[in-house]
Design an enzyme around this catalytic site. Structure first.
Site, PDB file in Angstrom:
ATOM      1  N   GLY A  68       0.825  -1.204   0.000  1.00 30.97           N
ATOM      2  CA  GLY A  68       0.000   0.000   0.000  1.00 30.97           C
ATOM      3  C   GLY A  68       0.858   1.252   0.000  1.00 30.97           C
ATOM      4  N   SER A 101       0.819   4.132  -3.168  1.00 32.16           N
ATOM      5  CA  SER A 101       0.189   5.277  -3.845  1.00 32.16           C
ATOM      6  C   SER A 101      -1.184   5.599  -3.269  1.00 32.16           C
ATOM      7  CB  SER A 101       0.054   4.985  -5.342  1.00 32.16           C
ATOM      8  OG  SER A 101       1.315   4.847  -5.934  1.00 32.16           O
ATOM      9  N   GLU A 150      12.295  -4.339  -5.595  1.00 31.71           N
ATOM     10  CA  GLU A 150      11.238  -4.400  -6.607  1.00 31.71           C
ATOM     11  C   GLU A 150      11.728  -4.012  -7.990  1.00 31.71           C
ATOM     12  OE1 GLU A 150       6.944  -2.241  -7.572  1.00 31.71           O
ATOM     13  OE2 GLU A 150       7.855  -2.001  -5.614  1.00 31.71           O
ATOM     14  N   GLU A 159      10.093   9.641 -14.023  1.00 29.77           N
ATOM     15  CA  GLU A 159      10.597  10.874 -13.411  1.00 29.77           C
ATOM     16  C   GLU A 159      11.203  10.600 -12.038  1.00 29.77           C
ATOM     17  OE1 GLU A 159       7.709  11.730 -16.528  1.00 29.77           O
ATOM     18  OE2 GLU A 159       7.627  10.437 -14.767  1.00 29.77           O
TER      19      GLU A 159
END
Length: 397
Positions: A149, A151, A266, A384
């Site tokens: 959990g 974003s 990740e 970005e």
């Protein structure tokens, strides 16, 4: 010429400019590498579901609890974890070989993927003994699934702006807020969530990580359907969700540091260049011996790009295995890997003469990946964000 000798003039120039550079870390395959591949391929021949071929593409988000349980029983989940928690204490580079084989075969590994890749290792590093014994054995068996959990609406990849709150009470922590784009929440048992635990704190301060059992009263999971009709992503709502004090992971207020360390796991694995691999395999199989020169050229470019990304990813794996911090290198692998995965279906579409309405496996895989691949550069951090990490690591900002 040795690779480092070839790079030496470039390194010297960069150092004179005040730019940090990074050494290539060789991946030395374990002596039993071929035996691992042989055994795993035999396991897949017996246990991999013979279902819809399109499910082989982007397979690390394809959920099959039965396959995950079989994989756990065979010892291919929790490979690095201590045996006392259900793990197998194998070599990290052995695990890399297993992941590569599973993804190349298009095996449906999505159900257990996040628990094995991120949640389990983070609990071994920061979790309490109670948390480890509660969650790790089920994860290693391929029976307990986790989601991350991070974003939230209005924050996107700006994780430091999360607003979901955790308020300490006598009974436990009271959670209120919402997470979005949560992969696999609809089939997961627990969420590892980054939540603001200190009222009035800003940015990276006052953030903590919590384990939230998703069957807790007040938790609502709603799937987000994509263009192809899938629902890998979800939004998760917390309305006065009461979790025990022991659900806090690590140190209160240090969730930002813990979460960013977790993201390094990740961003660098083989899933960062193999999500679209099934389409490349299908293209090679479909084009035959008399393929058009344009198709041959495209295959050559795609294979060479994949080989380069594989070497980079394996270098990061070797650095992790050696106990070093590959945050910057992992970000580079993810950025370049996502670009490759998104360009692959576009390049195939440009050289293959078929209608997307065709019923061939190639056409159906292509149709699916053209629709879902734009999301590949969102999961795990946008371009970005990644390029900001790289620039900071190189001393450019």
């Amino acid at each position: 010429m040795e690779r480092r000798e070839a790079l030496a003039p470039c390194d010297g120039f960069l150092h004179q400019a005040g730019v940090q550079t990074f050494a290539f870390h060789p991946f030395e395959a374990p002596e039993n590498a071929q035996a691992i591949r042989h055994d795993l391929r035999a396991f897949l021949a017996e246990n991999q579901p013979n279902d819809e071929p399109v499910r082989r593409a982007n397979c690390w988000t394809t959920f099959d609890p039965g396959f995950s349980r079989a994989l756990g029983q065979a010892g291919y989940i929790g490979m690095l974890w201590p045996k006392e928690y259900g793990g197998h204490e194998r070599d990290p580079l052995e695990r890399y070989i297993v992941l590569e084989e599973l993804l190349a075969a298009g095996a449906p590994v999505g159900a257990h993927w996040i628990a094995d890749r991120q949640t389990g290792p983070l609990l071994l590093r920061y979790g309490t003994e109670e948390q480890r014994r509660k969650y790790l054995p089920g994860m290693a068996r391929g029976e307990l699934y986790a989601c991350i959990g991070l974003s939230e609406p209005g924050s996107g990849s700006d994780l430091a702006s999360v607003r979901t709150s955790a308020r300490r009470t006598e009974e436990g922590w009271l959670i209120n807020g919402q997470k979005v784009w949560t992969t696999g929440a609809h089939i997961s048992h627990v969420m590892l969530a980054l939540i603001r635990s200190e009222e009035g704190s800003e940015r990276q301060q006052g953030l903590s990580q919590f384990l939230i059992d998703l069957d807790t009263p007040g938790v609502t999971v709603r799937p987000i359907e994509d263009m192809f009709g899938g629902a890998d992503f979800n939004e998760v709502f917390f309305e006065d969700v009461l979790i025990p004090h022991g659900a806090l992971v690590g140190t209160e207020g240090e969730g930002w540091k813990q979460a960013t360390a977790e993201l390094a796991l990740e961003r660098s694995g083989p899933e960062r260049y193999l999500s679209s691999h099934a389409l490349l395999v299908e293209l090679i199989d479909a084009c035959g011996d008399d393929a058009d020169p344009a198709i041959i050229a495209t295959i050559g470019r795609l294979v060479s790009d994949m080989w380069t990304l594989r070497q980079m990813s394996m270098s990061v794996a070797a650095k992790l295995a050696a106990g070093h911090d590959p945050t910057v290198e992992a970000s580079i692998v993810k950025d370049l890997g996502n670009t490759y995965e998104q360009e692959l279906p576009q390049m195939v579409q440009a050289v293959v003469d078929l209608q997307l309405t065709d019923d061939s496996t190639l056409a159906r895989m292509l149709t699916m990946l053209l629709q879902v691949s734009p999301s590949f550069s969102l999961r795990g951090g946008t371009r970005e964000i990644l390029r900001g990490i790289v620039a900071r690591g190189l001393g450019l900002r």
